[in-house]
Design a protein around this motif. Sequence first.
Motif, PDB file in Angstrom:
ATOM      1  N   PHE A  95       0.832  -1.208   0.000  1.00  0.00           N
ATOM      2  CA  PHE A  95       0.000   0.000   0.000  1.00  0.00           C
ATOM      3  C   PHE A  95       0.862   1.252   0.000  1.00  0.00           C
ATOM      4  O   PHE A  95       0.642   2.181  -0.792  1.00  0.00           O
ATOM      5  CB  PHE A  95      -0.936   0.016   1.218  1.00  0.00           C
ATOM      6  CG  PHE A  95      -1.540   1.369   1.481  1.00  0.00           C
ATOM      7  CD1 PHE A  95      -2.628   1.810   0.744  1.00  0.00           C
ATOM      8  CD2 PHE A  95      -1.002   2.220   2.442  1.00  0.00           C
ATOM      9  CE1 PHE A  95      -3.185   3.072   0.964  1.00  0.00           C
ATOM     10  CE2 PHE A  95      -1.547   3.475   2.673  1.00  0.00           C
ATOM     11  CZ  PHE A  95      -2.644   3.906   1.933  1.00  0.00           C
ATOM     12  N   TRP A  96       1.871   1.277   0.870  1.00  0.00           N
ATOM     13  CA  TRP A  96       2.709   2.472   0.955  1.00  0.00           C
ATOM     14  C   TRP A  96       3.564   2.646  -0.296  1.00  0.00           C
ATOM     15  O   TRP A  96       3.812   3.772  -0.735  1.00  0.00           O
ATOM     16  CB  TRP A  96       3.567   2.436   2.211  1.00  0.00           C
ATOM     17  CG  TRP A  96       2.772   2.755   3.440  1.00  0.00           C
ATOM     18  CD1 TRP A  96       2.509   1.944   4.504  1.00  0.00           C
ATOM     19  CD2 TRP A  96       2.111   3.999   3.722  1.00  0.00           C
ATOM     20  NE1 TRP A  96       1.717   2.593   5.417  1.00  0.00           N
ATOM     21  CE2 TRP A  96       1.463   3.862   4.967  1.00  0.00           C
ATOM     22  CE3 TRP A  96       2.008   5.207   3.035  1.00  0.00           C
ATOM     23  CZ2 TRP A  96       0.723   4.891   5.552  1.00  0.00           C
ATOM     24  CZ3 TRP A  96       1.266   6.243   3.611  1.00  0.00           C
ATOM     25  CH2 TRP A  96       0.637   6.071   4.841  1.00  0.00           C
ATOM     26  N   LEU A  97       4.008   1.551  -0.884  1.00  0.00           N
ATOM     27  CA  LEU A  97       4.742   1.667  -2.148  1.00  0.00           C
ATOM     28  C   LEU A  97       3.830   2.197  -3.252  1.00  0.00           C
ATOM     29  O   LEU A  97       4.252   2.995  -4.099  1.00  0.00           O
ATOM     30  CB  LEU A  97       5.320   0.309  -2.547  1.00  0.00           C
ATOM     31  CG  LEU A  97       6.491  -0.198  -1.706  1.00  0.00           C
ATOM     32  CD1 LEU A  97       6.905  -1.592  -2.164  1.00  0.00           C
ATOM     33  CD2 LEU A  97       7.672   0.756  -1.771  1.00  0.00           C
ATOM     34  N   SER A  98       2.563   1.761  -3.244  1.00  0.00           N
ATOM     35  CA  SER A  98       1.592   2.257  -4.215  1.00  0.00           C
ATOM     36  C   SER A  98       1.346   3.746  -4.026  1.00  0.00           C
ATOM     37  O   SER A  98       1.273   4.513  -4.995  1.00  0.00           O
ATOM     38  CB  SER A  98       0.270   1.494  -4.080  1.00  0.00           C
ATOM     39  OG  SER A  98       0.443   0.113  -4.282  1.00  0.00           O
ATOM     40  N   PHE A  99       1.227   4.145  -2.767  1.00  0.00           N
ATOM     41  CA  PHE A  99       1.023   5.565  -2.465  1.00  0.00           C
ATOM     42  C   PHE A  99       2.218   6.383  -2.950  1.00  0.00           C
ATOM     43  O   PHE A  99       2.048   7.449  -3.564  1.00  0.00           O
ATOM     44  CB  PHE A  99       0.825   5.739  -0.953  1.00  0.00           C
ATOM     45  CG  PHE A  99       0.754   7.172  -0.520  1.00  0.00           C
ATOM     46  CD1 PHE A  99      -0.442   7.871  -0.591  1.00  0.00           C
ATOM     47  CD2 PHE A  99       1.882   7.826  -0.032  1.00  0.00           C
ATOM     48  CE1 PHE A  99      -0.513   9.205  -0.201  1.00  0.00           C
ATOM     49  CE2 PHE A  99       1.821   9.155   0.361  1.00  0.00           C
ATOM     50  CZ  PHE A  99       0.623   9.844   0.276  1.00  0.00           C
ATOM     51  N   TRP A 100       3.427   5.877  -2.666  1.00  0.00           N
ATOM     52  CA  TRP A 100       4.636   6.567  -3.111  1.00  0.00           C
ATOM     53  C   TRP A 100       4.632   6.738  -4.628  1.00  0.00           C
ATOM     54  O   TRP A 100       4.932   7.818  -5.147  1.00  0.00           O
ATOM     55  CB  TRP A 100       5.870   5.767  -2.671  1.00  0.00           C
ATOM     56  CG  TRP A 100       7.132   6.199  -3.342  1.00  0.00           C
ATOM     57  CD1 TRP A 100       7.903   7.294  -3.044  1.00  0.00           C
ATOM     58  CD2 TRP A 100       7.761   5.555  -4.463  1.00  0.00           C
ATOM     59  NE1 TRP A 100       8.981   7.359  -3.902  1.00  0.00           N
ATOM     60  CE2 TRP A 100       8.914   6.316  -4.785  1.00  0.00           C
ATOM     61  CE3 TRP A 100       7.472   4.416  -5.205  1.00  0.00           C
ATOM     62  CZ2 TRP A 100       9.774   5.961  -5.821  1.00  0.00           C
ATOM     63  CZ3 TRP A 100       8.321   4.065  -6.244  1.00  0.00           C
ATOM     64  CH2 TRP A 100       9.450   4.833  -6.548  1.00  0.00           C
ATOM     65  N   TYR A 101       4.262   5.688  -5.336  1.00  0.00           N
ATOM     66  CA  TYR A 101       4.262   5.751  -6.798  1.00  0.00           C
ATOM     67  C   TYR A 101       3.235   6.759  -7.308  1.00  0.00           C
ATOM     68  O   TYR A 101       3.521   7.552  -8.221  1.00  0.00           O
ATOM     69  CB  TYR A 101       3.969   4.374  -7.384  1.00  0.00           C
ATOM     70  CG  TYR A 101       4.029   4.354  -8.899  1.00  0.00           C
ATOM     71  CD1 TYR A 101       5.241   4.195  -9.556  1.00  0.00           C
ATOM     72  CD2 TYR A 101       2.863   4.519  -9.649  1.00  0.00           C
ATOM     73  CE1 TYR A 101       5.296   4.191 -10.953  1.00  0.00           C
ATOM     74  CE2 TYR A 101       2.915   4.527 -11.032  1.00  0.00           C
ATOM     75  CZ  TYR A 101       4.134   4.369 -11.673  1.00  0.00           C
ATOM     76  OH  TYR A 101       4.177   4.389 -13.053  1.00  0.00           O
ATOM     77  N   HIS A 105       5.258   9.833  -8.934  1.00  0.00           N
ATOM     78  CA  HIS A 105       5.275   9.704 -10.388  1.00  0.00           C
ATOM     79  C   HIS A 105       4.040  10.309 -11.057  1.00  0.00           C
ATOM     80  O   HIS A 105       3.770  10.027 -12.221  1.00  0.00           O
ATOM     81  CB  HIS A 105       5.418   8.228 -10.776  1.00  0.00           C
ATOM     82  CG  HIS A 105       6.746   7.649 -10.392  1.00  0.00           C
ATOM     83  ND1 HIS A 105       7.855   7.711 -11.195  1.00  0.00           N
ATOM     84  CD2 HIS A 105       7.150   7.025  -9.253  1.00  0.00           C
ATOM     85  CE1 HIS A 105       8.880   7.139 -10.588  1.00  0.00           C
ATOM     86  NE2 HIS A 105       8.475   6.714  -9.408  1.00  0.00           N
ATOM     87  N   GLY A 106       3.308  11.105 -10.295  1.00  0.00           N
ATOM     88  CA  GLY A 106       2.195  11.846 -10.880  1.00  0.00           C
ATOM     89  C   GLY A 106       1.006  11.007 -11.286  1.00  0.00           C
ATOM     90  O   GLY A 106       0.162  11.459 -12.064  1.00  0.00           O
ATOM     91  N   GLY A 107       0.897   9.783 -10.747  1.00  0.00           N
ATOM     92  CA  GLY A 107      -0.220   8.924 -11.119  1.00  0.00           C
ATOM     93  C   GLY A 107      -1.565   9.502 -10.731  1.00  0.00           C
ATOM     94  O   GLY A 107      -2.541   9.414 -11.494  1.00  0.00           O
ATOM     95  N   ALA A 110      -2.495  12.461 -12.971  1.00  0.00           N
ATOM     96  CA  ALA A 110      -2.806  12.042 -14.345  1.00  0.00           C
ATOM     97  C   ALA A 110      -4.276  11.682 -14.517  1.00  0.00           C
ATOM     98  O   ALA A 110      -4.774  11.602 -15.642  1.00  0.00           O
ATOM     99  CB  ALA A 110      -1.934  10.853 -14.738  1.00  0.00           C
ATOM    100  N   MET A 111      -4.988  11.470 -13.399  1.00  0.00           N
ATOM    101  CA  MET A 111      -6.415  11.152 -13.467  1.00  0.00           C
ATOM    102  C   MET A 111      -7.260  12.370 -13.816  1.00  0.00           C
ATOM    103  O   MET A 111      -8.441  12.235 -14.136  1.00  0.00           O
ATOM    104  CB  MET A 111      -6.891  10.567 -12.128  1.00  0.00           C
ATOM    105  CG  MET A 111      -6.203   9.279 -11.730  1.00  0.00           C
ATOM    106  SD  MET A 111      -6.758   8.714 -10.088  1.00  0.00           S
ATOM    107  CE  MET A 111      -5.619   7.363  -9.789  1.00  0.00           C
ATOM    108  N   GLY A 112      -6.673  13.537 -13.728  1.00  0.00           N
ATOM    109  CA  GLY A 112      -7.376  14.765 -14.087  1.00  0.00           C
ATOM    110  C   GLY A 112      -8.598  15.023 -13.222  1.00  0.00           C
ATOM    111  O   GLY A 112      -8.541  14.910 -11.998  1.00  0.00           O
TER     112      GLY A 112
END
Length: 210
Positions: A95-101, A105-107, A110-112
């Motif tokens: 979960f924390w790695l996902s949050f970091w990404y 990395h602007g994920g 990017a969802m606008g």
Amino acid sequence: MATRTIPTVREDAGPAPASRAAGFADPGPLGLAAFAMTTFFLSAVNSHLVPATVEVGVLGLALFYGGIVQILAGMWEFAKGNTFGAVAFASYGAFWLSFWYLIAHGGADAMGVDKGKGVGLFLLAWTIFTVYMLICSTRTSGVLVAVFAALALTFLFLTIGSFGGSTAMTQIGGWLGLVTALLAWYGSLAGVMNATAGRVVLPTFPARTR
């Protein structure tokens, strides 16, 4: 007819049930500490205790401590035969790695215009996972039940806040996250203290089975 003896959990057990594998200390306190510190930082932002501009400061914790270290704790739990601890630590490390990404990395950006829905769906999935881990935690200890109950509520309010664009709901989630962090820190403290002292100094209220 032969009877089967069901083992009981001893009062000196750590925060999570674990078999005593030779050469391995209990990784539970490490996993809880990593989870607690990262949760504390982000929750301080969500609760508005500190300005949102400092949120980027959590990225290092999310990557290294909450992420990598917690996943390592999960792998050690696998080695010790502790399914609950392994699934919990490995999953929340991810979960924390996902949050970091998403942040680094602007994920999320990017969802606008659909960012709220996207993040909300992400949080909803973790809410579901946390609820069934809460159910499983009732077979471990009172401290872990408290941690997972507070965490489930944290994710729930953050989910509502994200889907509805509600700052108030997110702020409540932040305060609940602070409670979660404190409970997890206590569980970690108890595990370290009890193992170091060789006796129960701080209770974790282990479940009693028959």
